[in-house]
Design a protein around this motif. Structure first.
Motif, mmCIF file in Angstrom:
data_model
loop_
_atom_site.group_PDB
_atom_site.id
_atom_site.type_symbol
_atom_site.label_atom_id
_atom_site.label_comp_id
_atom_site.label_asym_id
_atom_site.label_seq_id
_atom_site.Cartn_x
_atom_site.Cartn_y
_atom_site.Cartn_z
ATOM 1 N N VAL B 58 20.407 -50.129 -0.323
ATOM 2 C CA VAL B 58 20.417 -50.853 -1.423
ATOM 3 C C VAL B 58 20.305 -50.589 -2.722
ATOM 4 O O VAL B 58 20.538 -50.685 -4.205
ATOM 5 C CB VAL B 58 19.067 -51.962 -1.623
ATOM 6 C CG1 VAL B 58 18.910 -53.013 -0.966
ATOM 7 C CG2 VAL B 58 18.369 -51.486 -0.901
ATOM 8 N N MET B 59 20.095 -49.281 -2.954
ATOM 9 C CA MET B 59 20.271 -48.739 -4.063
ATOM 10 C C MET B 59 20.491 -47.366 -4.188
ATOM 11 O O MET B 59 19.890 -46.468 -2.961
ATOM 12 C CB MET B 59 18.869 -48.854 -5.533
ATOM 13 C CG MET B 59 17.842 -48.753 -4.765
ATOM 14 S SD MET B 59 16.649 -49.625 -5.573
ATOM 15 C CE MET B 59 16.012 -51.002 -5.557
ATOM 16 N N MET B 60 21.061 -46.556 -5.249
ATOM 17 C CA MET B 60 21.042 -45.079 -5.302
ATOM 18 C C MET B 60 21.248 -43.841 -6.902
ATOM 19 O O MET B 60 21.930 -45.660 -7.800
ATOM 20 C CB MET B 60 21.953 -45.091 -4.005
ATOM 21 C CG MET B 60 23.830 -45.586 -4.634
ATOM 22 S SD MET B 60 24.514 -45.096 -2.905
ATOM 23 C CE MET B 60 25.731 -45.836 -3.595
ATOM 24 N N GLY B 61 21.203 -43.129 -6.889
ATOM 25 C CA GLY B 61 20.939 -42.797 -8.283
ATOM 26 C C GLY B 61 22.031 -41.642 -8.437
ATOM 27 O O GLY B 61 22.246 -40.636 -7.649
ATOM 28 N N THR B 62 22.283 -41.138 -10.040
ATOM 29 C CA THR B 62 22.874 -40.197 -9.953
ATOM 30 C C THR B 62 22.411 -39.352 -11.326
ATOM 31 O O THR B 62 21.201 -40.381 -11.974
ATOM 32 C CB THR B 62 24.558 -39.407 -9.742
ATOM 33 O OG1 THR B 62 24.898 -40.043 -10.809
ATOM 34 C CG2 THR B 62 25.294 -39.923 -8.918
ATOM 35 N N GLN B 63 22.485 -37.949 -12.023
ATOM 36 C CA GLN B 63 21.571 -37.457 -13.043
ATOM 37 C C GLN B 63 22.361 -38.644 -14.334
ATOM 38 O O GLN B 63 22.323 -38.901 -15.236
ATOM 39 C CB GLN B 63 21.824 -36.702 -13.414
ATOM 40 C CG GLN B 63 23.369 -35.957 -13.589
ATOM 41 C CD GLN B 63 24.113 -35.553 -12.245
ATOM 42 O OE1 GLN B 63 23.859 -35.561 -11.517
ATOM 43 N NE2 GLN B 63 24.904 -34.245 -12.357
ATOM 44 N N PHE B 65 24.429 -42.356 -13.546
ATOM 45 C CA PHE B 65 23.904 -43.724 -13.254
ATOM 46 C C PHE B 65 23.035 -44.507 -12.592
ATOM 47 O O PHE B 65 22.683 -43.019 -11.528
ATOM 48 C CB PHE B 65 25.164 -44.179 -12.837
ATOM 49 C CG PHE B 65 26.176 -43.714 -11.977
ATOM 50 C CD1 PHE B 65 25.993 -44.518 -10.709
ATOM 51 C CD2 PHE B 65 26.723 -43.131 -12.218
ATOM 52 C CE1 PHE B 65 26.344 -44.116 -9.442
ATOM 53 C CE2 PHE B 65 26.799 -42.917 -10.625
ATOM 54 C CZ PHE B 65 27.267 -43.479 -9.850
ATOM 55 N N TYR B 66 23.029 -45.205 -12.136
ATOM 56 C CA TYR B 66 22.135 -45.671 -10.920
ATOM 57 C C TYR B 66 22.343 -47.346 -10.680
ATOM 58 O O TYR B 66 23.103 -47.761 -11.256
ATOM 59 C CB TYR B 66 20.620 -45.946 -11.197
ATOM 60 C CG TYR B 66 19.668 -46.130 -10.182
ATOM 61 C CD1 TYR B 66 18.900 -45.505 -9.554
ATOM 62 C CD2 TYR B 66 18.433 -47.001 -9.283
ATOM 63 C CE1 TYR B 66 18.198 -45.176 -8.287
ATOM 64 C CE2 TYR B 66 18.078 -47.842 -8.524
ATOM 65 C CZ TYR B 66 17.690 -46.202 -7.861
ATOM 66 O OH TYR B 66 16.762 -46.253 -6.815
ATOM 67 N N VAL B 206 30.799 -47.515 -5.954
ATOM 68 C CA VAL B 206 30.876 -45.947 -4.948
ATOM 69 C C VAL B 206 31.393 -46.332 -3.616
ATOM 70 O O VAL B 206 30.793 -47.331 -2.889
ATOM 71 C CB VAL B 206 29.281 -45.468 -4.925
ATOM 72 C CG1 VAL B 206 29.228 -44.605 -4.674
ATOM 73 C CG2 VAL B 206 28.113 -45.969 -6.557
ATOM 74 N N TYR B 277 13.085 -43.830 -11.414
ATOM 75 C CA TYR B 277 13.955 -43.336 -10.683
ATOM 76 C C TYR B 277 14.093 -41.482 -11.100
ATOM 77 O O TYR B 277 13.690 -41.188 -11.108
ATOM 78 C CB TYR B 277 14.872 -44.038 -10.635
ATOM 79 C CG TYR B 277 15.875 -43.000 -9.529
ATOM 80 C CD1 TYR B 277 15.785 -42.333 -8.294
ATOM 81 C CD2 TYR B 277 16.508 -42.577 -10.884
ATOM 82 C CE1 TYR B 277 16.334 -41.621 -7.615
ATOM 83 C CE2 TYR B 277 17.764 -40.938 -9.773
ATOM 84 C CZ TYR B 277 17.139 -41.515 -8.607
ATOM 85 O OH TYR B 277 18.632 -40.477 -7.888
ATOM 86 N N TYR B 278 14.120 -41.731 -12.879
ATOM 87 C CA TYR B 278 14.879 -40.460 -13.367
ATOM 88 C C TYR B 278 12.741 -39.947 -14.098
ATOM 89 O O TYR B 278 13.166 -38.419 -13.409
ATOM 90 C CB TYR B 278 15.567 -40.784 -14.920
ATOM 91 C CG TYR B 278 16.898 -41.252 -14.328
ATOM 92 C CD1 TYR B 278 17.593 -40.256 -13.760
ATOM 93 C CD2 TYR B 278 16.777 -42.180 -14.181
ATOM 94 C CE1 TYR B 278 19.129 -40.290 -13.131
ATOM 95 C CE2 TYR B 278 18.610 -42.631 -14.196
ATOM 96 C CZ TYR B 278 19.113 -41.489 -13.850
ATOM 97 O OH TYR B 278 20.471 -42.353 -13.001
#
Lengths: 275, 313
Positions: B58-63, B65-66, B206, B277-278
């Motif tokens: 349902v959710m994920m991120g990189t440095q 974007f989320y 993604v 998150y960050y």
């Protein structure tokens, strides 16, 4: 920072008991005992699973077929199949050095504690490994545990089909009592307990340890989605913290502050369900 | 030095607000956010009845974007009553200067349901009601029909306002429209006392190239995180240029300097979502400390005075 699943091949599937299989993946996950990963099955769902073993070459996920996701996994995913993995997430157990530790596993909890036993022995610990299950057929990892050096295996089954008949917490109580009077240089002040299993069992273990004044770490299971402390689905009452981030492993004193401990958890929309 | 912000007649001890959809399933998690320094908290979007949301991921991120497609899971208004009341009781037990306002976010699939959910939220009694007309994750709708059309946005605003009693009503807009000012004006004309600008961008996608599969179970999701900040600042600027009512700005806020930037574009309060998150839930106290540092350096005595500073030039 990257929490996008990595797709990995299953290199081996090991049958543990009629309900449980271990999926082995190649690669350096870098997980500590007690941490978990989110496993992505494309077009189906993503679920969290604790790591049953990890070194710099491979890692294991020991999974029981209990719901639609895990039943599909057991049925359709074989050696060579691909799954997405992200993590490791959560904090993990404390791995001590040169101590006398007691591990208390209920049911599937034997898998992550096997990993903890492995790392603790590497660190010079002496381990009492108590494994409990409903019956002989549902015992997990006992053969491997029995072969480990510096590990004593204690078994309890509800029906007495193997080991002691009754709850595994009785063995914990007995071990702590014995240790209290022992003069092997590992007095009770040196002891440390780690447990993983049904919350009601872990709560009794917490009570036993509090009475004996022995530190304990428990692994709290809640409905997790994101694994990164954002979605809020695994937040516990009382503490208000996400278990995926501030847990799943908690010291007994912290876990005691969870309102409804061993009474309720929450579903995918946050409604309370009794354990 | 004064960091308090008056927004719709409600006093916020600092301008940082937990954005809707982050944490907030359990009442005590809002308390935990406040203990970690937030100046305001927003509930998850509350539906009249149980709403299951999407399967995972349902959710994920990189440095950079989320991305998320949680699908607004919720246990319904009765669950919200229990959880939000718990927060409100705790908040009221705190010394007055430490009290942190609660924004109750509501969502519905029809005008009729908006009336009912507004009544339900009014009975719970948060400080402000925020109307979600813009979530890009509900079924296959991309924010439609409400946030993408001035007439629908106005109609949703009006019905909530009619049923919200004396509680101020603010509307959370979609950034994925040609002219956000037009939608903002329609909401203002229909009685909105403030606006939240804005929901996530997109939708985005993604794809995993090893399996050739979109990763989110919903395939598409709303994009947030550091990469969207300049887009969001512009949306706040455009909205503030179009209306007189105050704005909660948000989108990629990570630091105290980001908060100042949004305020200069016209936001009175600033939402933090993906920032959790960050930088963890501790992001709120860190951001507040960074704002304070900036205020000292720049000899700003009253933070509210910088609202719209860049816009007014």
């Amino acid at each position: 920072m990257n929490d996008i699943p990595r797709v990995l091949k299953i290199v081996e599937v090991r049958m543990e008991n009629p309900m449980v299989k271990t999926y082995i993946f190649k690669g350096n996950l870098g997980a500590k005992p007690g941490q978990f990963v989110n496993v992505w099955m494309p077009r189906v769902d993503e679920k969290p699973f604790s790591v049953a073993y990890c070194d710099d070459k491979e890692f294991w996920l020991t999974i029981a077929a209990v719901g639609p996701f895990t039943k599909k996994l057991h049925k359709d995913f074989v050696k060579g199949s691909k799954l997405g993995v992200r993590g490791p997430y959560g904090n993990g157990y404390t791995v001590l050095k040169n101590k006398h530790i007691v591990l208390l596993a209920g049911g599937y909890g034997a898998a992550p504690l096997y990993f903890l036993a492995h790392e603790s022995v590497k660190n010079g610990c002496k381990v009492e490994f108590i494994v409990g299950a409903k019956n002989k057929d549902l015992l997990l990892y006992t053969e491997m545990i029995s072969k480990m050096e510096n590990v004593s295996l204690h078994i309890a089954t509800d029906d007495g089909s193997v080991g002691m008949k009754g709850y595994n917490t009785l063995i914990l109580e007995k071990l702590l009592a014995e240790q209290n009077g022992s003069s092997d240089g590992h007095g009770i002040a040196e002891l440390f307990v780690a447990t993983c299993g049904p919350e009601v069992m872990m709560k009794s273990a917490m009570d036993i340890c509090e009475k004996a004044d022995v530190p304990i770490e428990v692994s709290i299971e809640r409905y997790m989605k994101c694994g990164t402390g954002v979605c809020g689905n695994c937040c516990v009452d009382g503490l208000g913290v996400p278990v995926c981030k501030k847990g799943p492993v908690m010291r007994g004193e912290m876990a005691r502050k969870i309102s409804g401990l061993a009474k309720w958890h929450r579903d995918n929309v946050g409604l309370k369900i009794n354990w | 030095m004064n960091m308090t912000i008056n927004f719709c007649g409600v006093t916020f001890p600092n301008p940082t607000v937990l954005a809707s959809g982050i944490l907030g399933v359990v009442g005590d998690s809002l308390k935990n956010v406040v203990i970690n320094g937030a100046g305001g908290v927003t509930s998850k979007s509350v539906w009249l009845t149980r709403h299951d949301g999407h399967p995972g991921p349902v959710m994920m991120g990189t440095q950079n974007f989320y991305i998320n497609a949680v699908g607004l899971p919720d246990g319904g208004i009765e669950k919200a009553r229990e959880e939000l009341k718990k927060y409100m009781e705790w908040n009221e037990s705190q010394p007055e200067e430490k009290q942190v306002p609660l924004i109750g976010n509501i969502v519905a699939g029809s005008i009729k349901d908006f009336a009912e959910i507004a009544k339900g939220m009014r009975q719970i009694g948060p400080d402000i009601i925020e109307v979600n007309i813009s979530c890009p994750n509900v079924e296959d709708e991309f924010g439609r029909p409400f946030a993408h059309c001035a007439i629908s946005a106005g109609a949703a605003t009006e019905i909530v306002k009619k049923n919200a009693g004396k509680i101020p009503v603010i509307v959370k807009l979609s950034p994925n429209v040609g002219n956000i000012g037009e939608i903002a004006k329609a909401c203002e004309a229909s009685g909105a006392e403030g606006l939240t600008v804005a929901n996530t961008f997109g939708p985005g996608m993604v794809i995993d190239i090893d399996t050739a599969e979109p990763i989110l179970a919903n395939k598409v999701g709303g994009v947030s995180g550091p990469g969207i900040k300049p887009l969001a600042v512009k949306k706040v600027w455009d909205t503030a240029s179009a209306v007189k009512i105050p704005i909660i700005g948000m989108g990629g806020v990570m630091t105290g300097r980001d908060v100042i930037e949004f305020m200069m574009a016209g936001a009175s309060l600033v939402g933090i979502g993906a920032g959790v998150y960050y930088r963890g839930v501790e992001v709120f106290s860190s951001v507040v400390a960074e704002i304070e540092e900036w205020m000292v350096e720049n000899k700003v005595a009253n933070l509210q005075n910088i609202v719209g500073k860049a816009l007014k030039k």
